[in-house]
Scaffold this motif. Structure first.
Motif, PDB file in Angstrom:
ATOM      1  N   GLY A 161     -14.084  18.075 -23.166  1.00 50.57           N
ATOM      2  CA  GLY A 161     -14.742  19.306 -23.582  1.00 50.57           C
ATOM      3  C   GLY A 161     -14.146  19.888 -24.848  1.00 50.57           C
ATOM      4  O   GLY A 161     -14.848  20.474 -25.675  1.00 50.57           O
ATOM      5  N   LEU A 162     -12.850  19.697 -25.029  1.00 48.87           N
ATOM      6  CA  LEU A 162     -12.151  20.230 -26.198  1.00 48.87           C
ATOM      7  C   LEU A 162     -12.128  19.264 -27.382  1.00 48.87           C
ATOM      8  O   LEU A 162     -11.587  19.599 -28.439  1.00 48.87           O
ATOM      9  N   LYS A 163     -12.710  18.095 -27.222  1.00 47.24           N
ATOM     10  CA  LYS A 163     -12.642  17.054 -28.256  1.00 47.24           C
ATOM     11  C   LYS A 163     -13.107  17.543 -29.632  1.00 47.24           C
ATOM     12  O   LYS A 163     -12.401  17.321 -30.634  1.00 47.24           O
ATOM     13  N   PRO A 164     -14.265  18.202 -29.752  1.00 47.88           N
ATOM     14  CA  PRO A 164     -14.684  18.660 -31.094  1.00 47.88           C
ATOM     15  C   PRO A 164     -13.685  19.623 -31.727  1.00 47.88           C
ATOM     16  O   PRO A 164     -13.435  19.564 -32.938  1.00 47.88           O
ATOM     17  N   ILE A 165     -13.105  20.502 -30.886  1.00 52.08           N
ATOM     18  CA  ILE A 165     -12.123  21.449 -31.405  1.00 52.08           C
ATOM     19  C   ILE A 165     -10.876  20.716 -31.868  1.00 52.08           C
ATOM     20  O   ILE A 165     -10.291  21.037 -32.909  1.00 52.08           O
ATOM     21  N   GLY A 166     -10.458  19.717 -31.095  1.00 51.76           N
ATOM     22  CA  GLY A 166      -9.272  18.954 -31.458  1.00 51.76           C
ATOM     23  C   GLY A 166      -9.431  18.248 -32.795  1.00 51.76           C
ATOM     24  O   GLY A 166      -8.513  18.256 -33.630  1.00 51.76           O
ATOM     25  N   ILE A 167     -10.579  17.646 -33.027  1.00 51.09           N
ATOM     26  CA  ILE A 167     -10.826  16.960 -34.296  1.00 51.09           C
ATOM     27  C   ILE A 167     -10.891  17.962 -35.446  1.00 51.09           C
ATOM     28  O   ILE A 167     -10.310  17.752 -36.519  1.00 51.09           O
ATOM     29  N   LEU A 168     -11.613  19.059 -35.219  1.00 50.05           N
ATOM     30  CA  LEU A 168     -11.756  20.078 -36.259  1.00 50.05           C
ATOM     31  C   LEU A 168     -10.411  20.691 -36.634  1.00 50.05           C
ATOM     32  O   LEU A 168     -10.123  20.917 -37.819  1.00 50.05           O
ATOM     33  N   LEU A 169      -9.564  20.944 -35.646  1.00 49.79           N
ATOM     34  CA  LEU A 169      -8.254  21.539 -35.928  1.00 49.79           C
ATOM     35  C   LEU A 169      -7.401  20.640 -36.808  1.00 49.79           C
ATOM     36  O   LEU A 169      -6.673  21.125 -37.682  1.00 49.79           O
ATOM     37  N   ASN A 170      -7.486  19.341 -36.579  1.00 47.44           N
ATOM     38  CA  ASN A 170      -6.711  18.426 -37.415  1.00 47.44           C
ATOM     39  C   ASN A 170      -7.148  18.493 -38.869  1.00 47.44           C
ATOM     40  O   ASN A 170      -6.326  18.447 -39.783  1.00 47.44           O
ATOM     41  N   ILE A 171      -8.447  18.607 -39.094  1.00 46.90           N
ATOM     42  CA  ILE A 171      -8.961  18.726 -40.458  1.00 46.90           C
ATOM     43  C   ILE A 171      -8.504  20.030 -41.091  1.00 46.90           C
ATOM     44  O   ILE A 171      -8.030  20.067 -42.236  1.00 46.90           O
ATOM     45  N   LEU A 172      -8.642  21.125 -40.334  1.00 47.98           N
ATOM     46  CA  LEU A 172      -8.265  22.430 -40.858  1.00 47.98           C
ATOM     47  C   LEU A 172      -6.772  22.534 -41.120  1.00 47.98           C
ATOM     48  O   LEU A 172      -6.337  23.115 -42.124  1.00 47.98           O
TER      49      LEU A 172
END
Length: 244
Positions: A161-172
């Motif tokens: 469920g948190l996968k999109p947030i995890g990927i986005l956080l790495n980019i940010l």
């Protein structure tokens, strides 16, 4: 204190910590800890509160992703481990468990013909069987292996469920770290060496979320939990025999 139970920590808090790890790493590396001031104190408190908020978010997003996953795979799965045509357990075990649970819920165990002639009634019967099983296997010490499988499923579901947030956080995080080095704001202290470390960490972390967090891992954990739940019937039968 309910938040601090073993399930909540391992199935909700741990996925949350894993997801926001890049942001926490950036905050720790970019802050001047040699001469801590108000900003460092605020950062420390903020990170602690963030963990609790992220754990709650993990639970909500995990459940939402679970519903989407079930819809994508043909609806919510139901337990078939005790069905006559299921080979997860050997026939003798299926028959023994089915008879035992049917007696507990005051119903007659289904025959192979019953399942074939009335699939809807069979599904309702097995749903009731496994509902009874879940309600009678809540002792985490007595059914420790089942509890571990339940935690594993919850951890993987919430992490998905948190996968999109995890990927986005790495980019940010990578972008923010680069901006801090470029702009050199007074509140931050991030050397090139730290940036390289953070860049490598973010890359590995992103690869984990992209390739290691998947629907198949959640479905696999779900099947393993369902099998262990069915096997827990053996413990219940043994306890009844000893009591008798």
């Amino acid at each position: 204190m309910e938040f601090l139970d073993a399930y909540s920590i391992r199935a909700r808090l741990f996925p949350a910590i894993l997801t926001i790890a890049p942001a926490v790493a950036l905050a720790l590396l970019a802050t001047n800890w040699t001469d801590p001031g108000l900003s460092e104190i605020v950062s420390t408190v903020g990170i602690a509160v963030l963990f609790f908020a992220a754990a709650d978010l993990a639970r909500r997003m995990g459940r939402r992703r679970e519903r989407q996953l079930f819809a994508e795979t043909g609806g919510k799965p139901y337990n078939t481990e005790l069905c006559h045509d299921n080979s997860t357990l050997v026939k003798g075990m299926r028959d023994r468990y089915r008879t035992f649970i049917a007696r507990k819920i005051n119903q007659a165990p289904l025959s192979e013909d019953d399942e074939r002639q009335n699939p809807k009634a069979a599904r309702d019967f097995y749903d009731e069987c496994f509902f009874w099983l879940r309600e009678n296997t809540r002792d985490t010490e007595r059914f420790k292996l089942l509890f571990h499988e339940n935690v594993s499923y919850g951890f993987r579901r919430n992490l998905l469920g948190l996968k999109p947030i995890g990927i986005l956080l790495n980019i940010l995080v990578f972008a923010l770290a680069a901006a801090i080095v470029w702009l050199e704001p007074g509140f931050a202290s991030l050397s090139d060496g730290k940036l390289v470390f953070l860049a490598i960490f973010s890359l590995i972390h992103a690869m984990f979320f992209i390739f290691g967090v998947s629907q198949s891992s959640v479905l696999d954990a779900s099947r393993t939990y369902a099998r262990q739940l069915a096997l827990s019937t053996e413990t219940l039968i043994s306890s009844e025999n000893k009591a008798g």
